[in-house]
Design an enzyme around this catalytic site. Structure first.
Site, PDB file in Angstrom:
ATOM      1  N   LYS C  79      42.289  52.668  42.823  1.00 18.74           N
ATOM      2  CA  LYS C  79      42.663  52.722  41.410  1.00 18.74           C
ATOM      3  C   LYS C  79      41.560  53.441  40.647  1.00 18.74           C
ATOM      4  O   LYS C  79      40.369  53.218  40.917  1.00 18.74           O
ATOM      5  CB  LYS C  79      42.857  51.295  40.886  1.00 18.74           C
ATOM      6  N   SER C 154      48.875  47.185  35.253  1.00 17.35           N
ATOM      7  CA  SER C 154      48.275  48.492  35.032  1.00 17.35           C
ATOM      8  C   SER C 154      48.010  49.259  36.326  1.00 17.35           C
ATOM      9  O   SER C 154      47.824  50.471  36.282  1.00 17.35           O
ATOM     10  CB  SER C 154      46.944  48.324  34.286  1.00 17.35           C
ATOM     11  N   SER C 178      47.871  42.688  36.694  1.00 17.28           N
ATOM     12  CA  SER C 178      47.898  44.134  36.957  1.00 17.28           C
ATOM     13  C   SER C 178      47.955  44.535  38.427  1.00 17.28           C
ATOM     14  O   SER C 178      48.181  45.706  38.733  1.00 17.28           O
ATOM     15  CB  SER C 178      46.692  44.816  36.309  1.00 17.28           C
TER      16      SER C 178
END
Lengths: 98, 484, 487
Positions: C79, C154, C178
């Site tokens: 990420k 997210s 997330s």
């Protein structure tokens, strides 16, 4: 505490503390959005929390202390390679008046 | 004319003597090239996290114990949020609600000899900010973050001081204490101790506090006195002309010798303190506190009392000799090696401090270790006075030679320069006799009872022996030969 | 036999050992797929083609020599909130579009030590603030199951890249759901470890007391592979837990017979989609058939989790994001006239709307006059929520429920309704407030979209969660379903 209706003045005051420019139609936009979010948040005002200690971290451990030793070396060149503006090792910003 | 009472509280920021920073492993050395001692943590880079230097806790606890404060067994770091170029994260890590040290007090001695107790509100740990350079960057400000993250102990007093003199006495006391404890190097020229003065005035005899101003970052005792006096005069002038004092932050400008409002902090600041989520509460034990207590050096008062008791010094001498740990240690070495504490006290206070003062040196650890004259050498010199090898007068010559680095070992110097006291009567008698012979008039007067003339004869003999004779022995011999 | 890009890490490790293919071939296969398929999905912000191939070649050499780290040659993605040295780490923000991280996050170091190949950095909601991946400076991510749907957020890019077969596993971060919510939306397995189990050093902060990085993988077993490398004490993170890391891969193979699983009544409220309710209850029955003992449990303060979270997270964020000021790194506005102009324009231009909104709410909640009623109140409620969990864990070993109230919603559907977006996190957020571990695993489908089942465990019981999930995955094949990529 009664529910908050976020006014333009409050938006501007909070924007100042946050160092954000919010102007024009955005002021009302933020006022409406913040009022809605705070209305969601204010549901907690009905909860009885008297005598409850605030919990600021989920870990109940104690802070570990580090030995007093110099472990870092000079990396100015690397760090300043990604800086917006430097001169003679200093970071430069517009003139600051004290 | 109204009589005004002055009310002063001080916030003293003292940099702690550590190798590394409070929240990072970067060096705290002073004077490095800009930003070479600012690591990713000090620079507030994305994704970095603070850790806590164990030494800052030892030092804060030692300070707390020294002023009789309560040591919080649990203390918590908080964030103080504000934007400023020398505050790289946009917040300072400090301690608001649960500082490490709470309460305590110190006694200060005023010029008239009276003692006043100043209460300490709290002392908390926090990180220093970087420095802004306003010159030389083509109209821009240069930021150096080497100082960012240097550990600070902020010592906050109650508003207990009533004059600039008291404030300075308190600040000096704190300076002496933190230096004594090794909490700080106390080097004010490098910003190791900086004062913020909260000053207000109120009509004499009233209780309600006047509106106060905060004068920030005063870094010498002289400036502190001036800044407070200027601020008091300014406030009196404002109030007596019917004005009101604004609660504000002011800056002391030592060049112009005035205080003025800080433009950058004009808007009311809301610091939005909250517990620092990157750090956990710090728990210490009573055992830890006891360990720190046992490792604490002797404090100034205890040292003074010991000097009076063990060395039979008077209080004034003891106070001078205990003014810094380094000087006290120096004195004790001289006393031990020389074998006479009173003689040592006299020589250190008069000769050593006199010489240092002439050379504009203060008796700090740095200067006492830098001078040529070691405590050991001075002690040996005094031993030679004691055992009669040299006279006090000759000793001063040797002292000067040692001070100027012309010699390091007093015995060698005494021997090579032939300064050994002449104490052999067989050598002295012919000299005494010739002096008597050459001064028949004075000899006659002496014999007629003008015994004060003994000093004249001793002086003559001493001159002829270039000071190497033992004055007492000469005196005895002169008397003996004159009356023969 | 499944396609190369659909294989689990466990299968890939066997194939690499058996020389069925090399890591260079495997890495090249993923890179080619990214090049071909990702323009439509937008799951990557940065692709590291050359470094990845070079690394894969090095791992092939190591493997040939016979001495190699456990995950040698496995291609993963990080990420883009996780710092990777020498590589842009943007946090999905214009603010950090030019930020080349000068260091690796600890978890990156740990995974590198385990031998992984890094394919690139995945798309995400800006600074991890969002539940749909529509708040990215680099544009929204499409759900590989259906292009008009969001992948969740997210960590939407991570979930989507994995679901689309564009990596073998990924890392994510979970502050309020997330990892788990996008895992549910994309039909993969996502584990949010106990707060402090994985170091936060080098993970760009959103809300420090809630953020936790974890693995996103095809199976619980694969998640165990990653967690084995990522977990552990880090002296650079004061909030990391100093406890030994168990052997997760050994733990997952245990039986679940006799384990007590509580079904949380508050998680089956009227807002829950019927298909999800049915699928999750069916999954519970499956676990029961394997020997687990089901019961109903209650977490009475569940409804207060979202209000408390939307004070605490913005408050911490308002402070954490103060460092983005245009002075030392990141975006700086053009020709600032004063220091204040520099701050305000850099921040206003560098941050997106949702980030600014949360900074504003957080600043408000901490400001004089409101701190007690908002921030302090929220932290007190946080303790009540944490106490709810403690009580329930006196009765049961795990808590079961849905991960999300609905399956993946349409792009644009909630962008104008901030509060509706926030309510997406209703089942995931309490776990972050209490710092507990939780996992989302695929447990069904509704109209061709994946359904996520959430299991919550006790403090540091990642191994147990992975065991329950692994047992379920032995008895079901929802985790093996793949979207049709038309290739």
């Amino acid at each position: 505490m009664p529910p908050i209706t976020v006014t333009q003045d409050l938006v501007l005051a909070v924007a100042e503390l946050s160092q954000l420019n919010i102007d024009g139609a955005d002021i009302d936009d933020y006022a409406v959005d913040m009022t809605k979010v705070l209305a969601l948040v204010e549901q907690m005002h009905g909860v009885d929390t008297s005598g409850i200690a605030p919990m600021s971290n989920p870990t109940d451990a104690s802070q570990q202390l580090r030995a007093d030793e110099v472990t870092e070396t000079d990396q100015r060149e690397r760090f300043q390679a990604i800086a917006p503006e430097t001169d003679g090792g200093f970071y430069l910003v517009p003139r600051v008046v004290e | 004319m109204q009589d005004w009472e002055i009310v002063i509280g001080l916030e003293i920021h003292t940099q702690l003597k550590t190798k590394s920073k409070i929240f990072s492993g970067a060096s705290t050395d002073f004077g490095a090239a800009p930003n070479t001692q600012a690591c990713a943590i000090d620079l507030g880079f994305p994704g970095v996290l603070p850790t806590v230097n164990t030494r800052v806790y030892e030092k804060a606890v030692a300070f707390g114990l020294a002023i009789g404060a309560t040591i919080n067994l649990t203390s918590v770091f908080d964030r103080k949020n504000y934007f400023y170029p020398d505050s790289p994260k946009g917040y300072q890590i400090t301690q608001l609600e649960t500082p490490i040290v709470v309460g305590g007090s110190v006694d200060i001695i005023l010029k008239d000899g009276s003692v006043k107790t100043i209460q300490v509100t709290r002392a908390h740990l926090e990180e220093d900010a970087g420095k802004s350079m306003h010159e030389d960057y083509h109209g821009k400000t240069g930021i150096d973050l080497n100082r960012a993250g240097t550990p600070l102990l902020e010592i906050v007093s109650e508003p207990d001081m009533r004059s600039a003199e008291e404030a300075v006495a308190y600040a000096r006391y704190i300076h002496q204490l933190v230096t004594y404890l090794g909490v700080s190097d106390g080097d004010m020229s490098q910003g190791s101790l900086r004062c913020d003065a909260n000053v207000s005035i109120r009509p004499m005899g009233t209780e309600a506090m006047g509106t106060r101003t905060e004068t920030k970052n005063v870094n010498s005792f002289r400036f502190l006195e001036r800044a407070i006096n200027h601020e008091v005069e300014r406030q009196i002038a404002v109030l007596e002309s019917g004005g009101r004092i604004r609660q504000e932050t002011r800056l002391y400008d030592s060049d112009k010798d005035e205080t003025r409002p800080m433009r950058s902090k004009e808007t009311a600041t809301d610091y939005r303190y909250f517990p620092e989520p990157d750090l956990l509460p710090i728990h210490i034990t009573q055992d830890y506190i006891e360990t720190v207590r046992q490792q604490m050096p002797e404090l100034p008062e205890a040292k003074i009392q010991r000097f009076v008791r063990d060395y039979d010094l008077n209080e004034a001498d003891a106070e001078v000799l205990a003014s810094t740990v380094a000087l006290a240690d120096y004195f004790e070495t001289v006393a031990r090696v020389g074998g006479d504490a009173k003689l040592a006290a006299n020589w250190v206070r008069v000769e050593l401090l006199g010489q240092m003062n002439r050379d504009s040196l203060t008796p700090s650890a740095e200067s006492l270790s830098a001078i040529s004259l070691s405590a050991n050498a001075l002690g040996m010199l005094l031993a030679r006075i004691k055992d009669g090898t040299i006279s006090g007068k000759i000793a001063k010559t040797v002292f000067a030679a040692l001070w100027h680095g012309e010699a390091t070992d007093p015995d060698t110097y005494i021997a090579t320069q032939g300064l050994t006291q002449v104490s052999n009567s067989n050598e002295l008698i012919p000299i005494v006799d010739s002096v008597i012979e050459n001064n028949p008039q004075q000899a006659a007067q002496y014999r007629e009872g003008k015994t004060k003339l003994i000093g004249f004869f001793v002086g003559q003999v001493m001159r002829q022996t270039a000071g190497k004779a033992n004055p007492q022995q000469v005196s005895d011999l002169v008397q003996q030969r004159l009356l023969d | 036999m499944s396609e190369l890009h659909d294989k689990t890490i466990s299968q890939l490790l066997l194939d690499l050992d058996n020389k069925a293919f090399s890591s260079v071939e495997l890495t090249g296969h993923y890179l080619d797929r990214i090049e071909r398929l990702d323009p439509a999905i937008n799951s990557y912000i940065t692709v590291l083609r050359e470094p990845a191939l070079a690394r894969a070649a090095a791992m092939d050499v190591a493997r040939q020599k016979g001495i190699h780290p456990p995950l040698a040659g496995i291609p993963i993605a990080h990420k883009d909130i996780i710092c990777t040295q020498g590589v842009r780490t943007s946090a999905g923000s214009r603010m950090l579009d030019n930020f080349i991280a000068p260091y690796n996050a600890t978890l990156v170091e740990q995974l590198n030590d385990a031998g992984v190949v890094t394919l690139g950095k995945t798309n995400m909601d800006e600074f991890a603030m969002g539940s749909s991946n529509e708040n990215s400076y680099y544009g929204p991510v499409r759900n590989p199951w259906r292009a008009d749907r969001v992948p969740g957020g997210s960590s939407g890019g991570s979930a989507a890249s994995l679901a689309a077969g564009l990596c073998a596993a990924t890392t994510g971060t979970d502050t309020g759901g997330s990892i788990r919510q996008p895992a549910a939306f994309c039909g993969i397995t996502g584990l949010k470890p106990t707060y402090g189990r994985v170091s936060r050093w080098g993970v760009i902060a959103y809300a420090s007391s809630l953020d936790q990085a974890g693995p996103m993988a095809r199976t619980a077993e694969d998640a165990a592979h990653l967690l084995q490398a990522m977990a552990g004490f880090d002296h650079r993170d004061s909030t990391s837990i100093n406890q030994p890391v168990p052997d997760y891969l050994a733990q997952i193979n245990g039986s679940i017979k006799g384990l007590k699983i509580g079904i949380c009544t508050e998680y089956f409220d009227e807002g829950l989609d019927d298909d999800i309710r049915t699928a999750v209850m069916a999954a519970a029955k499956t676990l029961e058939s394997m020997g687990a003992i089901l019961s109903e449990v209650s977490l009475p303060n569940t409804q207060h989790a979202i209000p408390a979270y939307y004070v605490i997270a913005p408050a911490e964020c308002s402070s954490n994001l103060a460092r983005y000021d245009g002075v030392r790194f990141g975006y700086r506005c053009a020709d600032p006239e004063s220091i204040e102009d520099l701050y305000k324009r850099s921040r206003s231009e560098g941050f997106g709307r949702e980030v600014k909104s949360r900074i504003m709410v957080g600043t408000f909640a901490l400001s004089a006059g409101y701190y007690e009623a908002y921030y302090r109140k929220a932290q007190q409620i946080r303790r009540l929520i944490s106490a709810d969990f403690s009580q329930v864990f006196d009765q049961v070993d795990y808590i079961l429920g849905p991960t999300t109230p609905s399956t993946a919603f349409k792009l644009g559907e909630k962008v104008d309704d901030q509060v509706a977006m926030y309510l997406q996190d209703i089942y995931t957020i309490a776990v972050n407030l209490a710092g507990l571990p939780a996992i989302s695993i695929p447990a069904g489908q509704s109209q061709g979209l994946p359904i996520g089942l959430q299991l919550i465990g006790r403090h540091l019981d990642e191994g147990g969660l992975l065991k329950v999930a692994h047992n379920f995955q032995q008895a079901s094949d929802w985790h093996a379903q793949r979207p049709n990529d038309g290739q």
